[in-house]
Design a protein around this motif. Structure first.
Motif, PDB file in Angstrom:
ATOM      1  N   TYR A   1      76.696 -28.528 -19.270  1.00 35.37           N
ATOM      2  CA  TYR A   1      76.526 -27.499 -17.785  1.00 35.37           C
ATOM      3  C   TYR A   1      75.128 -27.444 -17.485  1.00 35.37           C
ATOM      4  O   TYR A   1      74.914 -27.374 -16.353  1.00 35.37           O
ATOM      5  CB  TYR A   1      77.368 -26.140 -18.374  1.00 35.37           C
ATOM      6  N   CYS A   2      74.284 -27.441 -18.479  1.00 32.51           N
ATOM      7  CA  CYS A   2      72.690 -27.472 -17.998  1.00 32.51           C
ATOM      8  C   CYS A   2      72.483 -29.010 -17.370  1.00 32.51           C
ATOM      9  O   CYS A   2      71.846 -28.923 -16.433  1.00 32.51           O
ATOM     10  CB  CYS A   2      72.018 -27.348 -19.096  1.00 32.51           C
ATOM     11  N   THR A   3      72.946 -29.831 -17.977  1.00 34.11           N
ATOM     12  CA  THR A   3      72.895 -31.278 -17.348  1.00 34.11           C
ATOM     13  C   THR A   3      73.276 -31.419 -15.835  1.00 34.11           C
ATOM     14  O   THR A   3      72.545 -31.876 -15.096  1.00 34.11           O
ATOM     15  CB  THR A   3      73.433 -32.430 -18.348  1.00 34.11           C
ATOM     16  N   ARG A   4      74.152 -30.609 -15.688  1.00 40.32           N
ATOM     17  CA  ARG A   4      74.695 -30.517 -14.083  1.00 40.32           C
ATOM     18  C   ARG A   4      73.526 -29.885 -13.392  1.00 40.32           C
ATOM     19  O   ARG A   4      73.287 -30.651 -12.192  1.00 40.32           O
ATOM     20  CB  ARG A   4      75.788 -29.543 -13.959  1.00 40.32           C
ATOM     21  N   VAL A   5      73.017 -29.070 -13.942  1.00 40.78           N
ATOM     22  CA  VAL A   5      71.990 -28.376 -12.901  1.00 40.78           C
ATOM     23  C   VAL A   5      70.701 -29.254 -12.721  1.00 40.78           C
ATOM     24  O   VAL A   5      70.118 -29.537 -11.627  1.00 40.78           O
ATOM     25  CB  VAL A   5      71.545 -27.040 -13.369  1.00 40.78           C
ATOM     26  N   GLU A   6      70.438 -29.843 -13.964  1.00 34.97           N
ATOM     27  CA  GLU A   6      69.369 -30.901 -13.955  1.00 34.97           C
ATOM     28  C   GLU A   6      69.567 -32.004 -13.074  1.00 34.97           C
ATOM     29  O   GLU A   6      68.584 -32.440 -12.196  1.00 34.97           O
ATOM     30  CB  GLU A   6      69.055 -31.505 -15.389  1.00 34.97           C
ATOM     31  N   LEU A   7      70.797 -32.744 -13.131  1.00 36.42           N
ATOM     32  CA  LEU A   7      71.012 -33.733 -12.057  1.00 36.42           C
ATOM     33  C   LEU A   7      70.853 -33.240 -10.690  1.00 36.42           C
ATOM     34  O   LEU A   7      70.474 -33.965  -9.793  1.00 36.42           O
ATOM     35  CB  LEU A   7      72.820 -34.265 -12.498  1.00 36.42           C
ATOM     36  N   ALA A   8      71.396 -32.128 -10.368  1.00 37.65           N
ATOM     37  CA  ALA A   8      71.408 -31.701  -9.016  1.00 37.65           C
ATOM     38  C   ALA A   8      69.912 -31.551  -8.471  1.00 37.65           C
ATOM     39  O   ALA A   8      69.367 -31.860  -7.316  1.00 37.65           O
ATOM     40  CB  ALA A   8      72.159 -30.482  -8.599  1.00 37.65           C
TER      41      ALA A   8
END
Ligand SMILES: N[C@@H](CCC(=O)N[C@@H](CS)C(=O)NCC(=O)O)C(=O)O
Length: 227
Positions: free
Chosen positions: A18-25
């Motif tokens: 879920y945190c990877t999602r935000v980092e990617l964005a």
């Protein structure tokens, strides 16, 4: 090109998709941010005050205001920074369909992984088969809703659905290794080819947790579910 829109802080934990999602964005949009690693076994008072309802990472703090829930954070980033690349297309129907499948992934596929981790023997075999069936629904649904398109990308770059699914699905090799089983297999060839294509993006590769570190972390989690 980054717009100057103030201070951005991400509270996360390195192993969380879920945190990877935000980092990617954030990285896709070229938004500078500070990262704070939160210890989920000993959550800080500051963190609890930022997400008092769910008490989960990720939390994005923008100019002192907090936003929780990864998919909502993705939408906030998309709406808050008018920079390219865009995560979502213009067409409202396409946007709705992308949100639908991201929601399906979180509501159906992610819980299925937890069931597999928490089960044993025959029960685990059945849970793995159930996951394959759920992935088949996803494969067929996406083919039907986006014929001849690659909805994981918005144009040339990774998009909302790619971020939502890739952040989790791209870790499948680590999950297989920990479970001594093939959770994502040739039974779901489209899903496999989608996640492999996303894994090949340099941004995804540099943002996903390192394989060996994730395997070690998942082993600890597996042991806790079997205790
Ligand atoms: N629906 C949430 C799920 C976030 C979530 O489950 N985060 C986990 C880490 S992967 C967490 O913070 N767990 C801490 C806890 O449950 O106490 C989202 O999309 O952000």
């Amino acid at each position: 090109m980054e717009e100057k829109k103030g201070e951005v802080v991400l509270f996360g934990t390195w192993a969380s998709p879920y945190c990877t999602r935000v980092e990617l964005a954030l990285k896709l949009k070229g938004i500078s941010y500070e990262y704070v690693e939160e210890d989920l076994t000993n959550k800080s008072e500051l963190f609890l005050s930022l997400n008092p309802v769910h008490k989960k990472v990720p939390v994005l703090v923008h100019n002192g205001k907090s936003i929780a829930e990864s998919l909502i954070i993705l939408e906030y980033i998309e709406e808050g920074w008018n920079t390219t690349p865009k995560l979502l297309p213009e067409d409202p129907y396409q946007r709705a369909k992308l949100r639908f499948w991201a929601n399906y992934y979180d509501q159906k596929i992610v819980p299925s992984f937890y069931i597999i981790f928490g089960s044993k023997d025959k029960e685990r075999e059945k849970a793995i088969e159930d996951l394959s069936q759920l992935l088949k629904v996803l494969e067929e649904g996406i083919e039907k809703d986006f014929p001849g398109q690659n909805p994981f990308f918005n144009g040339e770059s990774l998009g909302y659905l790619g971020i939502a699914i890739g952040s989790n699905g791209c870790n499948y090799k680590a999950v297989n290794e920990v479970m001594y089983a093939v959770l994502i297999s040739e039974k779901n060839p489209k899903f496999l080819s989608w996640v492999n294509a996303m894994k090949n993006c340099p941004l995804v590769e540099e943002t996903l947790p390192p394989h060996d570190k994730l395997v070690a972390r998942l082993r600890v989690y597996l042991a806790s579910t079997q205790a």
